[in-house]
Design a protein around this motif. Structure first.
Motif, short mmCIF file in Angstrom:
data_model
loop_
_atom_site.label_atom_id
_atom_site.label_comp_id
_atom_site.label_asym_id
_atom_site.label_seq_id
_atom_site.Cartn_x
_atom_site.Cartn_y
_atom_site.Cartn_z
N VAL A 120 30.51 45.61 38.81
CA VAL A 120 29.91 44.22 38.95
C VAL A 120 31.02 43.28 38.44
O VAL A 120 31.19 43.49 37.34
CB VAL A 120 28.60 43.97 38.42
CG1 VAL A 120 28.29 42.55 38.38
CG2 VAL A 120 27.50 44.83 39.02
N ILE A 121 31.58 42.48 38.98
CA ILE A 121 32.72 41.68 38.86
C ILE A 121 32.05 40.16 38.27
O ILE A 121 31.39 39.66 39.07
CB ILE A 121 33.79 41.39 39.80
CG1 ILE A 121 34.27 42.63 40.35
CG2 ILE A 121 35.05 40.74 39.25
CD1 ILE A 121 35.05 42.48 41.59
N PHE A 122 32.52 39.78 37.05
CA PHE A 122 32.06 38.26 36.74
C PHE A 122 33.02 37.89 35.81
O PHE A 122 33.37 38.56 34.73
CB PHE A 122 30.54 38.56 36.08
CG PHE A 122 30.23 39.29 35.03
CD1 PHE A 122 30.46 38.78 33.75
CD2 PHE A 122 29.63 40.69 35.38
CE1 PHE A 122 30.28 39.87 32.58
CE2 PHE A 122 29.56 41.56 34.30
CZ PHE A 122 29.54 40.93 33.07
N PRO A 123 32.99 36.43 35.78
CA PRO A 123 33.91 36.07 34.65
C PRO A 123 33.35 35.95 33.28
O PRO A 123 32.01 36.03 33.13
CB PRO A 123 33.98 34.47 34.94
CG PRO A 123 32.91 34.03 35.89
CD PRO A 123 32.44 35.46 36.36
N VAL A 124 34.22 35.85 32.26
CA VAL A 124 33.48 35.49 30.76
C VAL A 124 34.23 34.26 30.47
O VAL A 124 35.72 34.64 30.51
CB VAL A 124 33.53 36.79 29.77
CG1 VAL A 124 32.39 37.65 30.43
CG2 VAL A 124 34.71 37.35 29.71
N LEU A 143 36.41 39.24 33.51
CA LEU A 143 37.43 38.54 33.84
C LEU A 143 37.30 37.82 32.77
O LEU A 143 36.77 36.68 32.80
CB LEU A 143 37.56 37.98 35.33
CG LEU A 143 37.36 38.96 36.42
CD1 LEU A 143 37.37 38.14 37.63
CD2 LEU A 143 38.32 40.09 36.26
N GLU A 144 38.35 37.57 31.69
CA GLU A 144 38.20 36.66 30.67
C GLU A 144 39.12 35.39 31.22
O GLU A 144 40.22 35.52 31.46
CB GLU A 144 38.87 37.07 29.63
CG GLU A 144 38.51 35.85 28.33
CD GLU A 144 38.25 36.35 26.87
OE1 GLU A 144 38.18 37.62 26.71
OE2 GLU A 144 37.88 35.59 26.13
N THR A 145 38.23 34.21 31.11
CA THR A 145 38.93 32.83 31.87
C THR A 145 39.45 32.16 30.54
O THR A 145 38.95 32.30 29.34
CB THR A 145 37.91 32.26 32.59
OG1 THR A 145 36.94 31.73 31.84
CG2 THR A 145 37.61 32.76 33.91
N THR A 146 40.21 31.19 31.02
CA THR A 146 40.98 30.22 29.64
C THR A 146 41.08 28.79 30.29
O THR A 146 40.60 28.55 31.41
CB THR A 146 42.40 30.73 29.46
OG1 THR A 146 43.30 30.43 30.70
CG2 THR A 146 42.56 32.21 29.10
N VAL A 147 41.20 28.04 29.17
CA VAL A 147 41.44 26.70 29.63
C VAL A 147 42.42 26.25 30.77
O VAL A 147 42.18 25.43 31.38
CB VAL A 147 41.79 25.77 28.39
CG1 VAL A 147 43.04 25.92 27.80
CG2 VAL A 147 41.39 24.49 28.56
N ASN A 150 40.58 26.06 33.86
CA ASN A 150 39.48 25.54 33.75
C ASN A 150 38.17 26.22 33.49
O ASN A 150 36.96 26.04 33.84
CB ASN A 150 39.25 24.60 35.18
CG ASN A 150 38.01 23.38 35.02
OD1 ASN A 150 38.02 22.73 33.62
ND2 ASN A 150 37.55 22.91 35.94
N PHE A 151 38.54 27.57 32.83
CA PHE A 151 37.34 28.39 32.51
C PHE A 151 36.65 28.83 33.55
O PHE A 151 35.51 29.50 33.63
CB PHE A 151 36.39 28.07 31.67
CG PHE A 151 37.18 27.93 30.16
CD1 PHE A 151 37.39 28.87 29.56
CD2 PHE A 151 37.43 26.73 29.75
CE1 PHE A 151 37.83 28.69 28.01
CE2 PHE A 151 38.03 26.46 28.28
CZ PHE A 151 38.15 27.49 27.51
N MET A 152 37.40 28.84 34.94
CA MET A 152 36.70 29.22 36.18
C MET A 152 37.61 30.57 36.58
O MET A 152 38.77 30.41 36.52
CB MET A 152 36.74 28.29 37.30
CG MET A 152 35.94 27.19 36.97
SD MET A 152 34.30 27.46 36.62
CE MET A 152 33.39 27.90 38.11
N PRO A 153 36.91 31.60 37.27
CA PRO A 153 37.82 32.65 37.97
C PRO A 153 38.55 32.40 38.95
O PRO A 153 38.14 31.49 39.54
CB PRO A 153 36.57 33.81 38.04
CG PRO A 153 35.39 32.79 38.49
CD PRO A 153 35.65 31.67 37.55
N THR A 154 39.63 33.06 39.16
CA THR A 154 40.58 32.79 40.45
C THR A 154 40.49 33.90 41.20
O THR A 154 40.33 35.07 40.67
CB THR A 154 41.96 32.47 39.80
OG1 THR A 154 42.61 33.54 39.21
CG2 THR A 154 41.79 31.25 39.09
#
Ligand SMILES: Cc1ncc(COP(=O)(O)O)c(C=O)c1O
Length: 418
Positions: A120-124, A143-147, A150-154
């Motif tokens: 199960v893939i999801f951003p954190v 998937l750890e997102t950053t600023v 925009n804190f969204m996964p790509t």
């Protein structure tokens, strides 16, 4: 007592625990600003009068028996019209089913899609995907997102993990960040999902997308909500959507949500929800069906709630920019959507007046509660790394005229750090 593996490993959301802790302090007479929970103070954000009156009328009319497993036809028709009129989203009443808020849909989608051991893939940071994945014994791919995104996964972050994955969980506008997918960013992800599904053999499980859009009417300024099926109609086969009245109608306690997606999946989710009995109460369904059909009333409500939430978010954003100009190690992402502001407290390593070193984000967080008397939720509570300096600020329990006092208390507490 030995219980099931699920019971032995399931945890209460730390956010609920934190909010309860802060509310207990408030009940003991402490003056605290609880900006932790994604809920609303009904004195500041009541449900629309028309919705309340229609629900009360339904109770008076004796609408108290079982509502049926799919939800009342009248409400499903009204939801279909609401999605079309306000979101340009085209789903027929038969594609929509009704449950007690958004959670039963999320839970039933996980149960209907994910087998033990599936990826199960999801951003954190993201909301509760970790708990749901553990409930179905899936393998978490975080998937750890950053600023920077925009804190969204790509698509680039997702692509390496697609093989063998059965679920990609996405949320836009996103809890906890209050950020959204750009049209281009979401289009790239849709292309990826379609390509992956075309490459799977007959009989193999598809890669499904759980698209949680429960905050979609709450976008501000130039920000727009984009819908995968409007971007690429082929996504209709691979996407299940979560929505409801909890956030955009501030009806968290009303417990009416809806899900829509491919008919085979929806039928199975419906069976799961029916076994749980997680239907929405009948009178609420009748009342909300009448209310949603009144387009002018809904439009006026949405305009009003957007104005109130964005006004408070903007006031906090300006406050954080002022603190930054004053030399404090804080920051904030400009408000885009939902009821959240992403704020940064880069204070690890600072010393308090009593000589304690704030050597972790948790200590910074505790300092803000104890000294500034303001509660935020660290992004680590949403699965981000323990060292993330970012926090969620929720405005559902805060009036705009309280913002200056919150900012003053933060200023005074930060000024005491060495
Ligand atoms: C992203 C998201 N989805 C779904 C929900 C669940 O909403 P409900 O209260 O309708 O179950 C929440 C609640 O906080 C949420 O933040």
């Amino acid at each position: 007592m030995k219980l099931s593996q699920l019971a032995e490993t399931i945890q209460t959301s730390p956010i609920i625990t934190l909010a309860a802790e802060i509310n207990a302090l408030k009940a003991r007479g402490e003056k605290l600003f609880n900006l932790t929970i994604g809920d609303f103070d009904p004195k500041i954000f009541p449900i629309p009068d028309g919705m309340r009156d229609a629900i009360l009328t339904a109770y008076r009319n004796g609408e108290t028996n079982y509502p049926g497993a799919v939800g009342l036809p009248h409400l499903r028709t009204a939801v279909s019209g609401f999605l079309k009129h306000f979101g340009g989203i085209d789903y027929a009443p038969d594609d929509i089913f009704i449950g007690s808020g958004g959670r039963p849909f999320i839970c039933s989608a996980y149960l209907a899609i994910v087998d033990p051991g599936d990826k199960v893939i999801f951003p954190v940071p993201s909301w509760n995907n970790d708990h749901y994945t553990r409930m179905v014994r899936g393998e978490e791919i975080l998937l750890e997102t950053t600023v920077d995104t925009n804190f969204m996964p790509t698509a680039e972050m997702i692509e390496p993990h697609l093989k063998g994955a059965s679920l990609l969980a996405l949320c836009s506008p996103q809890n906890p960040t209050g950020t959204v997918f750009s049209r281009e960013g979401l289009a790239e992800i849709c292309d990826l999902v379609i390509r992956e599904n075309r490459s799977r053999k007959a009989g193999e499980k598809p890669l499904m997308v759980l698209f949680d859009q429960i905050y979609w009417p709450l976008t501000f300024g130039e920000t727009r909500h984009h819908h995968p099926v409007n971007i690429n109609p082929e996504m209709r086969e691979y996407c299940v959507f979560i929505d409801g009245v909890s956030k955009s109608f501030s009806g968290t306690g009303v417990r009416v949500g809806w899900g829509f997606g491919p008919s085979k999946l929806i039928a199975k989710m419906r069976s799961i929800v029916a076994h749980l009995g997680a239907w929405a109460p009948r009178a609420e369904q009748v009342g909300i069906g009448h209310y949603l059909a009144d387009t002018a009333a809904v439009e006026s409500h949405l305009e009003s709630i957007r104005g109130k939430i964005s006004g408070t978010l903007e006031a906090f954003y300006r406050g954080f920019q002022q603190l930054k100009r004053d030399g404090f190690a804080v920051d904030a992402v400009h408000p885009q959507a939902a009821m959240y502001l992403t704020v940064k407290f880069d204070m690890v390593g600072k010393k308090t007046a009593s000589g304690d070193v704030l050597d972790s984000t948790e200590k910074v967080h505790r300092y803000l509660i104890n000294e500034a008397k303001v509660g935020f939720v660290p992004f680590s509570y949403f699965g981000a790394s323990e060292t993330s300096p970012w926090y969620r600020l929720s405005v559902g329990t805060c009036a705009q005229d309280e913002v200056p006092m919150v900012m003053q208390q933060l200023h005074d507490a930060l000024a005491k750090l060495g």
